[in-house]
Design a protein around this motif. Structure first.
Motif, PDB file in Angstrom:
ATOM      1  N   PHE A   1       0.818  -1.214   0.000  1.00  0.00           N
ATOM      2  CA  PHE A   1       0.000   0.000   0.000  1.00  0.00           C
ATOM      3  C   PHE A   1       0.858   1.273   0.000  1.00  0.00           C
ATOM      4  N   LEU A   2       2.177   1.112  -0.044  1.00  0.00           N
ATOM      5  CA  LEU A   2       3.043   2.287  -0.083  1.00  0.00           C
ATOM      6  C   LEU A   2       2.846   3.092  -1.358  1.00  0.00           C
ATOM      7  N   VAL A   3       2.333   2.443  -2.396  1.00  0.00           N
ATOM      8  CA  VAL A   3       2.104   3.144  -3.655  1.00  0.00           C
ATOM      9  C   VAL A   3       1.097   4.275  -3.470  1.00  0.00           C
ATOM     10  N   LEU A   4       0.261   4.195  -2.430  1.00  0.00           N
ATOM     11  CA  LEU A   4      -0.714   5.256  -2.213  1.00  0.00           C
ATOM     12  C   LEU A   4      -0.051   6.592  -1.906  1.00  0.00           C
ATOM     13  N   VAL A   5       1.171   6.564  -1.340  1.00  0.00           N
ATOM     14  CA  VAL A   5       1.854   7.811  -0.997  1.00  0.00           C
ATOM     15  C   VAL A   5       2.246   8.590  -2.250  1.00  0.00           C
ATOM     16  N   PRO A   6       3.025   8.001  -3.195  1.00  0.00           N
ATOM     17  CA  PRO A   6       3.350   8.768  -4.400  1.00  0.00           C
ATOM     18  C   PRO A   6       2.124   9.068  -5.257  1.00  0.00           C
ATOM     19  N   VAL A   7       1.150   8.170  -5.267  1.00  0.00           N
ATOM     20  CA  VAL A   7      -0.063   8.430  -6.051  1.00  0.00           C
ATOM     21  C   VAL A   7      -0.801   9.645  -5.500  1.00  0.00           C
ATOM     22  N   THR A   8      -0.931   9.712  -4.179  1.00  0.00           N
ATOM     23  CA  THR A   8      -1.592  10.863  -3.568  1.00  0.00           C
ATOM     24  C   THR A   8      -0.846  12.154  -3.876  1.00  0.00           C
TER      25      THR A   8
END
Length: 405
Positions: free
Chosen positions: A103-110
């Protein structure tokens, strides 16, 4: 004034958000042993639920506020597929050591979505009609940097979709092999549930992805998006129905912690398909003396009632109480009692419920249902009618006065 499409979106979104909450509550009620796997279904339900919450805001707040909310709600799309992937990893016996990394991908996506909103803010203010449901259509206009950021997000989503769906199918196949090896005939319900979830999610995620691409690159696809949202509502409804009817499907099996040998709980990973041979060898261990011993022990457990009325009763737990492996117990139930695990348990519970409905007529049907191990009245009614041909209320009405006839 609301348009017809806005009203339909609002109705579907409210239903979807309510269904997501109900799903999470049902999963939480399955107990601690179910939590490790079911937490990922909860994450999935929460993520989709947040998209429904976003849709409920769209018709009632200004387009500019909608724009500012995009970085809050849009990243949850990237949690849909990883949560299902982690669920299949958990039930297949290979949980992720660091699940948070998925779920770390949510950080750069955000951050990227926030940057895109910042770049396009001035144009949005000038043309509020350009602000739409979940984002902004790619136009490749003079503000090209924002379009490139959005395009990069789309490519990342499609890449993750392909990678995770491949992993989900691989984990599901492994889980089905384990279920066949360990539970034999009782794996049929597990198989149906897993295949239904797997195929349903694959179709739904594919249509969802195609709809988003069509919406961004071709033209507005509000009706397609509405159809996808309605499909998610139906998926949630079906998951709630399955949980209510077969709660044991959502409880993780117990292995050596309760006396079941570890090598009997998990098929050996030898690199070849020898699970069937292993199962046949285990069946041979159950000779006639052991069959009688198992059946005698089962009769004592049924008579004692405590184990059979446990709402979280599973094949491994019952096998541990009997003192055999799940595979051996399944073999005896299937070959010598002509029943699978679920039918055996339901028959014992319904027999007791029949007695209580007549002898304790002052008790409610729901009270009796929970006392014999059912989690809900609807599940109890379904099982009762399947076995007796009558609903509990009708059975009580027809039998409560018989002794006086």
């Amino acid at each position: 004034m609301f348009e017809t499409l806005d009203i339909l979106f609002l109705i579907v979104s409210v239903l979807g958000a309510a269904q997501a909450i109900f799903l999470i509550v049902l999963l939480m009620d399955e107990g601690k042993r179910a939590f490790k796997a079911n937490r990922w279904l909860m994450v999935f339900g929460f993520s989709v639920g947040m998209s429904f919450v976003d849709d409920t805001f769209d018709p009632i707040i200004s387009p500019l506020v909608n724009l500012y909310l995009v970085p809050v709600f849009a990243p949850f799309f990237f949690a849909f597929i990883p949560s299902i992937y982690l669920y299949f990893r958990e039930i297949s016996g290979d949980p992720a050591s660091r699940p948070y990394r998925h779920f770390l991908v949510l950080v750069p996506v955000t951050a990227a979505i926030g940057l895109m909103v910042y770049f396009k803010r001035s144009r949005m203010i000038a043309d509020e009609g350009h602000i739409r449901d979940v984002g902004l259509q790619i136009t490749f206009s003079s503000s090209g940097l924002a379009d490139m950021v959005l395009l990069a997000i789309v490519i990342l989503f499609c890449t993750l979709f392909a990678v995770y769906m491949t992993g989900i199918w691989r984990r599901a196949r492994r889980y089905l092999r384990q279920a066949d090896w360990q539970l034999q005939v009782d794996s049929e319900r597990l198989r149906r549930w897993v295949i239904e979830l797997l195929v349903g999610m694959t179709i739904l995620f594919t249509v969802f992805t195609v709809t988003q691409l069509f919406d961004l690159f071709v033209s507005q696809a509000e009706w397609l998006s509405l159809g996808v949202k309605a499909a998610f509502v139906l998926v949630f409804f079906r998951m709630c129905q399955v949980i209510a009817q077969n709660p044991a499907l959502f409880v993780q099996p117990e292995t050596s912690a309760e006396g079941v040998p570890g090598d009997a709980a998990t098929p050996p990973d030898t690199g070849r398909d020898d699970g069937g041979e292993q199962a046949r060898m285990l069946r041979m261990i159950v000779d006639e003396d052991n069959v009688m011993r198992i059946r005698t022990r089962l009769e004592k457990i049924v008579a004692s009632r405590n184990v059979m009325f446990d709402p979280l009763l599973t094949m491994p737990k019952l096998a541990a109480a009997v003192g055999v492996t799940p595979n051996q117990l399944s073999f005896v139930l299937n070959k010598h009692l002509d029943k699978n695990f679920f039918d055996f348990v339901n028959e014992v519970r319904i027999n007791e419920a029949e007695r209580l409905l007549v002898s304790e007529s002052e008790r409610t049907v729901l009270d009796i249902a929970t006392s014999v191990g059912f989690n809900s009245k609807s599940t109890f009614n379904l099982a009762f009618k399947t076995i007796t041909g009558l609903t509990p209320s009708k059975y009580r009405h027809e039998n409560v006065d018989k002794p006086n006839d």
